[in-house]
Design a protein around this motif. Structure first.
Motif, PDB file in Angstrom:
ATOM      1  N   UNK A 154       0.828  -1.148  -0.071  1.00 38.56           N
ATOM      2  CA  UNK A 154      -0.111  -0.098  -0.214  1.00 38.56           C
ATOM      3  C   UNK A 154       0.782   1.309   0.069  1.00 38.56           C
ATOM      4  N   UNK A 155       0.580   2.202  -0.866  1.00 35.59           N
ATOM      5  CA  UNK A 155       1.319   3.698  -0.926  1.00 35.59           C
ATOM      6  C   UNK A 155       0.403   4.834  -0.648  1.00 35.59           C
ATOM      7  N   UNK A 156       1.166   5.856  -0.685  1.00 34.25           N
ATOM      8  CA  UNK A 156       0.318   6.970  -0.123  1.00 34.25           C
ATOM      9  C   UNK A 156      -0.755   7.357  -1.398  1.00 34.25           C
ATOM     10  N   UNK A 157      -0.827   7.023  -2.468  1.00 32.42           N
ATOM     11  CA  UNK A 157      -1.749   7.339  -3.455  1.00 32.42           C
ATOM     12  C   UNK A 157      -2.471   6.186  -3.799  1.00 32.42           C
ATOM     13  N   UNK A 158      -3.810   6.110  -3.962  1.00 35.65           N
ATOM     14  CA  UNK A 158      -4.725   5.205  -4.384  1.00 35.65           C
ATOM     15  C   UNK A 158      -4.000   4.449  -5.647  1.00 35.65           C
ATOM     16  N   UNK A 159      -3.559   4.847  -6.550  1.00 32.73           N
ATOM     17  CA  UNK A 159      -2.924   4.160  -7.750  1.00 32.73           C
ATOM     18  C   UNK A 159      -1.450   3.835  -7.737  1.00 32.73           C
ATOM     19  N   UNK A 160      -0.795   3.971  -6.385  1.00 35.06           N
ATOM     20  CA  UNK A 160       0.554   4.132  -6.217  1.00 35.06           C
ATOM     21  C   UNK A 160       0.952   2.912  -5.740  1.00 35.06           C
ATOM     22  N   UNK A 161       0.038   1.835  -5.347  1.00 30.64           N
ATOM     23  CA  UNK A 161       0.570   0.668  -4.718  1.00 30.64           C
ATOM     24  C   UNK A 161       0.706  -0.397  -5.602  1.00 30.64           C
ATOM     25  N   UNK A 162       1.024  -1.753  -5.440  1.00 27.59           N
ATOM     26  CA  UNK A 162       1.094  -2.629  -6.055  1.00 27.59           C
ATOM     27  C   UNK A 162       0.871  -4.124  -5.406  1.00 27.59           C
ATOM     28  N   UNK A 163       0.582  -5.036  -6.405  1.00 26.13           N
ATOM     29  CA  UNK A 163       0.168  -6.562  -5.616  1.00 26.13           C
ATOM     30  C   UNK A 163       1.134  -7.347  -6.565  1.00 26.13           C
ATOM     31  N   UNK A 164       2.007  -8.223  -5.800  1.00 22.97           N
ATOM     32  CA  UNK A 164       2.947  -9.203  -6.508  1.00 22.97           C
ATOM     33  C   UNK A 164       2.548 -10.488  -6.028  1.00 22.97           C
ATOM     34  N   UNK A 165       2.580 -11.422  -6.809  1.00 23.77           N
ATOM     35  CA  UNK A 165       2.288 -12.938  -6.750  1.00 23.77           C
ATOM     36  C   UNK A 165       3.786 -13.689  -6.784  1.00 23.77           C
ATOM     37  N   UNK A 166       4.283 -14.151  -5.667  1.00 21.22           N
ATOM     38  CA  UNK A 166       5.550 -14.811  -5.465  1.00 21.22           C
ATOM     39  C   UNK A 166       5.378 -16.294  -5.062  1.00 21.22           C
ATOM     40  N   UNK A 167       6.368 -16.997  -5.087  1.00 20.76           N
ATOM     41  CA  UNK A 167       6.496 -18.473  -4.637  1.00 20.76           C
ATOM     42  C   UNK A 167       6.185 -18.505  -3.400  1.00 20.76           C
ATOM     43  N   UNK A 168       6.953 -17.606  -2.399  1.00 24.17           N
ATOM     44  CA  UNK A 168       6.947 -17.519  -1.050  1.00 24.17           C
ATOM     45  C   UNK A 168       6.417 -16.259  -0.473  1.00 24.17           C
ATOM     46  N   UNK A 169       5.195 -15.836  -0.268  1.00 22.08           N
ATOM     47  CA  UNK A 169       4.767 -14.472   0.063  1.00 22.08           C
ATOM     48  C   UNK A 169       5.131 -14.083   1.406  1.00 22.08           C
ATOM     49  N   UNK A 170       5.329 -15.109   2.457  1.00 22.98           N
ATOM     50  CA  UNK A 170       5.537 -14.815   3.808  1.00 22.98           C
ATOM     51  C   UNK A 170       7.010 -14.329   3.776  1.00 22.98           C
ATOM     52  N   UNK A 171       7.808 -15.004   3.171  1.00 26.69           N
ATOM     53  CA  UNK A 171       9.351 -14.553   3.092  1.00 26.69           C
ATOM     54  C   UNK A 171       9.499 -13.002   2.444  1.00 26.69           C
ATOM     55  N   UNK A 172       8.744 -12.818   1.461  1.00 29.91           N
ATOM     56  CA  UNK A 172       8.654 -11.432   0.582  1.00 29.91           C
ATOM     57  C   UNK A 172       8.097 -10.389   1.649  1.00 29.91           C
ATOM     58  N   UNK A 173       6.946 -10.545   2.379  1.00 30.26           N
ATOM     59  CA  UNK A 173       6.287  -9.759   3.262  1.00 30.26           C
ATOM     60  C   UNK A 173       7.350  -9.288   4.361  1.00 30.26           C
ATOM     61  N   UNK A 174       7.982 -10.507   5.035  1.00 37.06           N
ATOM     62  CA  UNK A 174       9.049 -10.065   6.136  1.00 37.06           C
ATOM     63  C   UNK A 174       9.903  -9.395   5.716  1.00 37.06           C
ATOM     64  N   UNK A 175      10.630  -9.820   4.307  1.00 34.83           N
ATOM     65  CA  UNK A 175      11.821  -8.832   3.663  1.00 34.83           C
ATOM     66  C   UNK A 175      11.368  -7.400   3.655  1.00 34.83           C
ATOM     67  N   UNK A 176      10.368  -7.135   2.950  1.00 31.85           N
ATOM     68  CA  UNK A 176       9.746  -5.848   2.636  1.00 31.85           C
ATOM     69  C   UNK A 176       9.572  -4.900   4.068  1.00 31.85           C
ATOM     70  N   UNK A 177       8.974  -5.667   4.899  1.00 29.91           N
ATOM     71  CA  UNK A 177       8.599  -5.136   6.206  1.00 29.91           C
ATOM     72  C   UNK A 177       9.741  -4.677   6.773  1.00 29.91           C
ATOM     73  N   UNK A 178      10.772  -5.458   6.701  1.00 31.68           N
ATOM     74  CA  UNK A 178      12.160  -5.181   7.530  1.00 31.68           C
ATOM     75  C   UNK A 178      12.985  -4.018   6.893  1.00 31.68           C
ATOM     76  N   UNK A 179      12.823  -4.062   5.210  1.00 26.92           N
ATOM     77  CA  UNK A 179      13.488  -2.882   4.634  1.00 26.92           C
ATOM     78  C   UNK A 179      12.662  -1.659   4.868  1.00 26.92           C
TER      79      UNK A 179
END
Length: 697
Positions: free
Chosen positions: A594-619
Motif C-alpha cells: 500500500x502506498x500514499x496514493x490510491x494508484x501508487x500501490x502494487x500487488x505481487x504474486x511470488x512463490x513464498x509470500x510470507x518471506x517476501x512480506x517479512x523482507x519488505x517489512x524489514x526494509x
C-alpha cells in the motif's frame, strides 16, 4: 516530704526512683543492691551480665523453680549443655565477651508455674576468691536497672548471685551472693537436680531384684544407699541415689528472703504433672536421615508429628507427676564435621564414589553428602542391579526381571508421572522442582528412558503449547526459539511431528529476523544502482494489475534495495521509494504493497509470500528508522495471560476439527478489519482450518 511508692513494701523509694506509671516501667535510675536487698524489675526482656577482672572463665547457669523451691525436671536447668529453656524464658549466651557471662531472661515468656529464676555461676579449676570483684548487672531496654557487686567472695567454686521472683503480680530481683564449695553439682542438687555420676551410678540407681538384694547389700558401701523416690501414692518403681550431707559443702552469706533449705523440701511435692523432655542438653540428639532425601523414597512413611509440649497436652493439670531425669555435668564435645571433597559434578544430585569408602557409592543431594550408601558394582551378573537379589532363570535362557523392584518401580512412576505433568503445566522442564524429579529417579536407580517414554504425551502437549504461544503474534523471538529447542532436548522428543514443529519454529525465527531488519546483502552485477545502494532481495515475481476487463499478470523480477522497491517486467516496470510505501501485507499467495496514493500501490504474486512480506517489512523499517529495539514487540503482540485464557477455554484443541497438532491463535475478526487482541476475539485453529479461513476471507 516525697511521695512514697505504694507498691514498695518497705517504702524506701520515691515515685521518681521507682518510676512506675500504671504497669509501664521506666528505669530512671539504677538500683545498687547489697547482699539480701531486692528491687522491682520491669516485666520485659532482660539481660543479666556477670563481669569480672581476671583471665578465668565463669560458667553462668539458671534454674527455673516452682512454688516449692525445686525444679520440675532436668529441663528447668539452663547451662552450657542446654543453653535454651524450652519455653524460651532463659537463654545462655554461648559466645560472650571476654571477662563476662550473659543470660537473656524473658519474664513475659516465663510459664505461670515458675515462681523463681535463680541466676548462678561456677568455676572449674578456681574459686571466686581468685576473681576479685564480681559484678552482676540487670539490663532492661532503656539501660541497667539493678547492679549487685560481690567484693568479698569466699573460697567457693559455685555461687548463687541472685534470683528473680514473683511479688504482687510483678517481678522483683533479689541479690543473694550465696556460695557452694561443692561446685556446680552441689548447687544444682540443692534445687532438686539429679546428677548423672556415670555408668556405675546409673547401675546403682536400678532397684535390685529379690534374688540380687542380699548379695548387693553385702557389697554396697555404707556411705550411700538407695531409697524409694518420692512419687505418686503407692508408686515405688523409681529409685534415686541418696547420700549423706557432703562435709565439703558450705553455704555462705544470707538473704532476706533466701531459698528454702534442702531438708525442708526433700520430700515435698515438685509441682504439677510435667512429662520429661524427649532430649535435654546433657544428651546429644543423634543425627537423622538427611531431610532432602525424604521425597526420593518409596517406602518411607511421613515423619511422626512432634509430641506436644507438656503444658499443651491437657487443658487442666493432672494429679500425677513424673520425676526429673538426671543431668551430666561433663561438657559435651562437639565433633568437628569432616569436610569431604565434592563430587566431579557438584550441581547434579546422583550416586558418586564415596570419598570415605571408594568401593561403595554415596548419595550427593546437590549440596552435601548424605548417609545413604550402596555397593559400587553389581555383586553378580545374575543378580538384580538395583537391589542385589538373585534373578530367576528363564526356561529358554536369560533371567526374569526382579519382581519386587518391578512392583516398586511401577508404583513410583505412577506418582512420578503425575508430579512431572503438573510441573510441565506450570514451570516447564526447568528449575529446581524439575531437577528434583529426575534426581528422585536417579536415587531410586530407575532408567530415565523408561520415564521419558511414559511422559511423552504430556511432553508433546507442552511443546505444542509453547509453539502455539510463540506464533500467536507472528513474531518468534530468540528466547522463544531457544525455549522450544531446549524443551525438545530435555524431554527427549523425536519423530516426524517434532521435526515439523522444529522446522516451523526455525522458519518463524528466520522471518522474524527479517522483520526486525536483519536483511542479507546480495551482489547484482547486471543491475544499475545508485551510489551507496545495497540490494536485499532479487526474486522472480508476477505483477498483478486490476483493470476494468480483469486482472493483468506481468512476469518479471522484483528487486528490494535500501532506497526503493523495483519491479522490472516485459513492457512494464514499477518503482516505489520507501517514503511512499505505507504498509506491506501477505494475503494468501500474494503480497499487497500500500502506498500514499490510491494508484501508487502494487500487488505481487511470488512463490513464498510470507518471506517476501517479512523482507519488505524489514526494509521498510530500516528506511523509515522503525527497527524495533531488542525485546520490543509490535502492536500485534498478544499478552501471555490472554494466550493462557484462550488455550484453557478451547482445551488446547482446534475449535473447528478438534485436532491437537499444528495449532495457531486466530483472530475471529482480523486485525486489518478492526479486530481486537482480546480473549473474546481469539480462538484456537489448526493450520489447515486457519488457511481455509484465510482463503475464504
Amino acid at each position: 516530704m516525697p511521695q512514697l511508692c505504694r507498691i514498695d513494701p518497705e517504702n524506701r523509694y520515691d515515685l521518681h526512683a521507682c518510676g512506675r506509671v500504671g504497669i509501664a516501667w521506666h528505669s530512671s535510675t539504677t538500683m545498687e543492691l547489697s547482699k539480701g536487698a531486692n528491687t522491682p524489675i520491669p516485666t520485659s526482656l532482660l539481660a543479666v551480665v556477670i563481669s569480672w577482672r581476671s583471665d578465668h572463665t565463669v560458667d553462668a547457669h539458671a534454674l527455673l523453680l516452682g512454688s516449692d523451691g525445686a525444679v520440675r525436671g532436668d529441663r528447668d536447668l539452663v547451662f552450657y549443655n542446654a543453653p535454651r529453656h524450652i519455653s524460651q524464658a532463659v537463654t545462655l549466651d554461648q559466645d560472650p565477651d571476654p571477662g563476662t557471662a550473659r543470660l537473656s531472661v524473658s519474664l513475659p515468656r516465663t510459664e505461670a508455674e515458675i515462681d523463681r529464676i535463680v541466676v548462678s555461676g561456677s568455676l572449674e579449676e578456681a574459686t571466686f576468691t581468685d576473681l576479685g570483684e564480681i559484678t552482676l548487672t540487670v539490663f532492661a531496654v532503656d539501660g541497667p536497672v539493678a547492679v549487685f557487686t560481690v567484693a568479698d567472695a569466699d573460697s567457693v567454686s559455685a555461687m548463687m548471685f541472685g534470683e528473680f521472683y514473683r511479688r504482687d503480680d510483678g517481678w522483683r530481683f533479689r541479690a543473694v551472693g550465696q556460695g557452694w564449695a561443692a561446685g556446680m553439682a552441689g548447687l544444682i542438687t540443692e534445687f532438686g537436680i539429679q546428677i548423672d555420676e556415670g555408668p556405675a551410678a546409673r547401675q546403682a540407681a536400678v532397684p535390685p531384684t529379690r534374688a540380687e538384694a542380699p548379695a548387693r547389700a553385702a557389697t554396697e558401701e555404707p556411705t550411700e544407699h538407695l531409697r524409694p523416690a518420692a512419687g505418686p501414692a503407692g508408686d515405688r518403681s523409681t529409685a534415686v541415689l541418696d547420700r549423706p550431707a557432703d562435709p565439703g559443702r558450705r553455704r555462705t552469706g544470707s538473704a532476706a528472703e533466701g531459698p528454702p533449705r534442702a531438708a525442708d523440701r526433700a520430700d515435698s511435692h515438685r509441682g504439677p504433672d510435667r512429662a520429661p523432655a524427649a532430649a535435654n542438653g546433657a544428651r546429644g540428639a543423634s543425627p537423622g536421615a538427611h531431610p532432602g532425601n525424604a521425597h526420593y523414597r518409596l517406602d518411607e512413611a511421613p515423619p511422626a508429628a512432634a509430641p506436644a509440649a507438656p503444658w499443651d497436652r491437657f487443658a487442666e493439670p493432672r494429679p500425677t507427676r513424673q520425676l526429673p531425669g538426671t543431668v551430666t555435668l561433663r561438657r559435651l564435645a562437639t565433633t568437628e564435621p569432616v569436610h569431604l571433597p565434592p563430587p566431579p559434578d557438584p550441581a547434579r544430585a546422583d550416586w558418586y564414589r564415596d570419598p570415605e569408602d571408594p568401593v561403595r557409592l554415596r548419595w550427593w543431594d546437590g549440596e552435601r553428602w548424605t548417609t545413604d550408601r550402596r555397593p559400587a558394582v553389581r555383586p553378580h551378573a545374575h543378580d538384580c542391579d538395583r537391589c542385589g537379589a538373585r534373578l530367576r532363570r528363564r526356561v529358554f535362557g536369560g533371567h526374569h526381571p526382579c519382581s519386587s523392584c518391578a512392583a516398586e518401580t511401577e508404583e513410583f512412576l505412577i506418582h512420578w508421572h503425575t508430579r512431572a505433568a503438573r510441573v510441565l503445566a506450570s514451570a516447564g522442564p526447568r528449575g529446581p522442582e524439575w531437577e528434583a524429579l529426575w534426581a528422585s529417579l536417579r536415587y531410586q536407580r530407575i532408567d530415565a528412558a523408561r520415564a521419558r517414554t511414559a511422559l511423552q504425551p504430556a511432553a508433546l502437549q507442552y511443546v505444542e503449547r509453547r509453539v502455539a504461544f510463540a506464533f500467536a503474534d507472528g513474531q518468534i523471538t530468540a528466547a522463544e526459539y531457544d525455549d522450544v529447542e531446549s524443551a525438545v532436548t530435555e524431554l527427549g522428543l523425536s519423530g516426524p511431528l517434532i521435526d515439523e514443529l522444529r522446522s516451523r519454529m526455525g522458519r518463524g525465527r528466520a522471518l522474524s529476523r527479517l522483520r526486525e531488519g536483519d536483511l542479507p546483502a546480495i551482489a547484482t552485477p547486471g543491475l544499475h544502482l545508485d551510489a551507496e545502494e545495497l540490494v536485499y532481495l532479487d526474486i522472480e515475481a508476477t505483477h498483478i494489475r486490476k483493470l476494468a476487463r480483469g486482472p493483468k499478470h506481468t512476469d518479471g523480477r522484483l528487486i528490494v534495495s535500501t532506497k526503493k522497491l523495483r519491479f522490472v517486467g516485459t513492457g512494464a516496470g514499477v518503482e516505489l521509494p520507501w517514503s511512499r510505501i505505507v504498509s506491506v501485507t501477505a494475503e494468501y499467495d500474494a503480497v499487497v504493497v500500500a502506498a500514499t496514493s490510491a494508484r501508487g500501490g502494487a500487488t505481487f504474486a511470488v512463490a513464498d509470500p510470507d518471506y517476501l512480506a517479512a523482507a519488505l517489512e524489514g526494509a521498510l523499517r530500516i528506511a523509515k528508522r522503525l527497527v524495533l529495539a531488542p525485546g520490543q514487540r509490535d502492536s500485534r503482540s498478544i499478552p501471555q495471560e490472554v494466550k493462557a485464557e484462550v488455550w484453557q477455554r478451547d482445551g488446547g484443541r482446534c475449535v473447528e476439527c478438534g485436532d491437537s497438532h499444528y495449532l495457531e491463535f486466530d483472530h475471529v475478526i482480523p486485525l486489518s478489519r478492526g479486530g481486537a487482541t482480546s480473549a473474546a476475539n481469539l480462538q484456537i485453529l489448526c493450520r489447515g482450518c486457519n488457511r481455509a479461513k484465510g482463503a475464504n476471507i
